[in-house]
Write an enzyme that holds these catalytic residues in place. Structure first.
Site, PDB file in Angstrom:
ATOM      1  N   HIS A   1       0.832  -1.209   0.000  1.00 19.55           N
ATOM      2  CA  HIS A   1       0.000   0.000   0.000  1.00 19.55           C
ATOM      3  C   HIS A   1       0.869   1.262   0.000  1.00 19.55           C
ATOM      4  O   HIS A   1       0.656   2.176  -0.826  1.00 19.55           O
ATOM      5  CB  HIS A   1      -0.901  -0.046   1.242  1.00 19.55           C
ATOM      6  CG  HIS A   1      -1.719   1.171   1.497  1.00 19.55           C
ATOM      7  ND1 HIS A   1      -3.087   1.186   1.378  1.00 19.55           N
ATOM      8  CD2 HIS A   1      -1.378   2.429   1.898  1.00 19.55           C
ATOM      9  CE1 HIS A   1      -3.551   2.391   1.678  1.00 19.55           C
ATOM     10  NE2 HIS A   1      -2.531   3.166   2.006  1.00 19.55           N
ATOM     11  N   GLU A   2       1.841   1.327   0.881  1.00 19.23           N
ATOM     12  CA  GLU A   2       2.685   2.528   0.958  1.00 19.23           C
ATOM     13  C   GLU A   2       3.512   2.702  -0.308  1.00 19.23           C
ATOM     14  O   GLU A   2       3.702   3.823  -0.787  1.00 19.23           O
ATOM     15  CB  GLU A   2       3.585   2.474   2.190  1.00 19.23           C
ATOM     16  CG  GLU A   2       2.835   2.540   3.510  1.00 19.23           C
ATOM     17  CD  GLU A   2       1.902   3.733   3.605  1.00 19.23           C
ATOM     18  OE1 GLU A   2       2.214   4.796   3.041  1.00 19.23           O
ATOM     19  OE2 GLU A   2       0.840   3.585   4.224  1.00 19.23           O
TER      20      GLU A   2
ATOM     21  N   HIS B   1       1.569   4.510  -2.874  1.00 18.90           N
ATOM     22  CA  HIS B   1       1.678   5.979  -2.832  1.00 18.90           C
ATOM     23  C   HIS B   1       3.000   6.421  -3.463  1.00 18.90           C
ATOM     24  O   HIS B   1       3.056   7.404  -4.187  1.00 18.90           O
ATOM     25  CB  HIS B   1       1.615   6.484  -1.390  1.00 18.90           C
ATOM     26  CG  HIS B   1       0.308   6.285  -0.702  1.00 18.90           C
ATOM     27  ND1 HIS B   1      -0.889   6.659  -1.252  1.00 18.90           N
ATOM     28  CD2 HIS B   1       0.016   5.757   0.519  1.00 18.90           C
ATOM     29  CE1 HIS B   1      -1.872   6.381  -0.393  1.00 18.90           C
ATOM     30  NE2 HIS B   1      -1.347   5.817   0.675  1.00 18.90           N
TER      31      HIS B   1
HETATM   32 ZN   LIG Z   1      -2.252   5.122   2.327  1.00 18.51          ZN
END
Ligand SMILES: [Zn+2]
Ligand SMILES: *[C@@H]1O[C@H](CO)[C@@H](O)[C@H](O)[C@H]1NC(C)=O
Length: 287
Positions: free
Chosen positions: A202-203, A206
């Site tokens: 998830h990170e 980004h």
């Molecule tokens: Zn996030």
């Protein structure tokens, strides 16, 4: 059992950080520190539209992206953050599986270990500890993912699972570029149900230019990806059939950019793949 959700656990800093869900070993809900405002998204999207580099082709494999892992620990026990190399290796495997459909690959090129209880406890978005940590440890250029594992025990980072910079942040502050995650979110860690390694998936999402699937709620351009149905707010657990917006499609609860349990996440869409390839071609020189 549940702590309150730390949606307010981000602070205004020069770079836009995306807040993932917050959790700790006592059982909180996912909280990401990378939470741009709609105005910040609008600014980033305007810059992207004006400078966009189109990747080679949708089908072309990208990578491997070099990954530097930085283990920050308070003592040499697991609870002190001293994660074994096996968890790091497994984390890279989890990411390679998650990004296989893009396709984008990741390769571990270095691991550092640093004894610093202040950083382990107090690193968070915008803190002086974060600046000192990244200044001392960051390696590589715009194309290199630097991952820092910490404890998020108190202060601005308390309870976070992780947070990250966006590709467009790099030029303004190269040293700040990277992703900070909770050490126990690695595969085999103690932060169940967030211990299968999808926090870094998830990170890193980004870091390659993706927003949360619930960015902007039900209105406007949302996450700037057309094939992720709009979602009013973050989803937790794995709520099959959740449908929070009147626009077409149920909520994308299986998407890596939502806040659901690690075991619920298994998808990047074709639109996200196209977007992230263009983001990293534009801002990271990766194509
Ligand atoms: Zn996030
Ligand atoms: C190691 O650090 C953790 C986190 O601060 C702490 O809970 C634990 O008691 C420490 N263990 C030892 C043996 O010092």
């Amino acid at each position: 059992m549940f702590r309150s959700i730390f949606f307010t656990a981000f602070v205004a800093i020069s770079a836009v950080v995306a807040s993932p869900a917050v959790v700790d070993s006592t059982g909180g809900q996912r909280t990401c520190g990378t939470v741009p405002t709609d105005a910040e998204v609008a600014r980033m999207e305007a810059h992207f539209a004006a400078n966009k580099v189109t990747p080679k082709s949708d089908a072309a494999a990208v990578g491997p992206v070099p990954v530097y892992f930085h283990v920050i620990y308070a003592n040499t026990t697991l609870s002190g953050g001293y994660v074994p190399d096996s968890q790091i290796t497994n984390q890279i495997s989890v990411m390679n599986t998650a990004y296989a459909s893009v396709p984008l690959s990741w390769s571990l090129v270095g691991t550092t270990r640093t004894l610093n209880a202040d950083w382990f406890n107090n690193v968070g978005p915008g803190t002086s500890q974060q600046t000192a940590m990244k200044t001392a440890l960051r390696q590589g250029g715009a194309n290199a993912l630097n991952v820092y594992t910490v404890g998020f025990k108190s202060g601005a980072g308390a309870g976070l699972l992780g947070y990250s910079t966006f590709p467009s942040d790099y030029a303004g502050n190269p040293t700040d570029d990277g992703t900070v995650i909770l050490y126990s979110s690695l595969p085999g860690g103690t932060s169940s149900p967030y211990n299968l390694g999808q926090t870094l998936t998830h990170e890193a999402g980004h870091w390659v230019g993706l927003y949360h699937t619930f960015q902007g709620g039900c209105s406007g351009s949302g996450d700037s990806v057309s094939d992720t149905p709009a979602e009013a707010s973050a989803a937790f657990g794995c709520p099959t059939g959740r449908d929070t917006c009147s626009t077409a499609g149920v909520d994308p609860i299986h998407n890596f950019m939502d806040y659901t349990d690690d075991s619920c996440m298994n998808q990047f869409t074709a639109g996200q793949a196209t977007r992230l390839k263009s983001q990293i071609a534009t801002y990271r020189g990766i194509s």
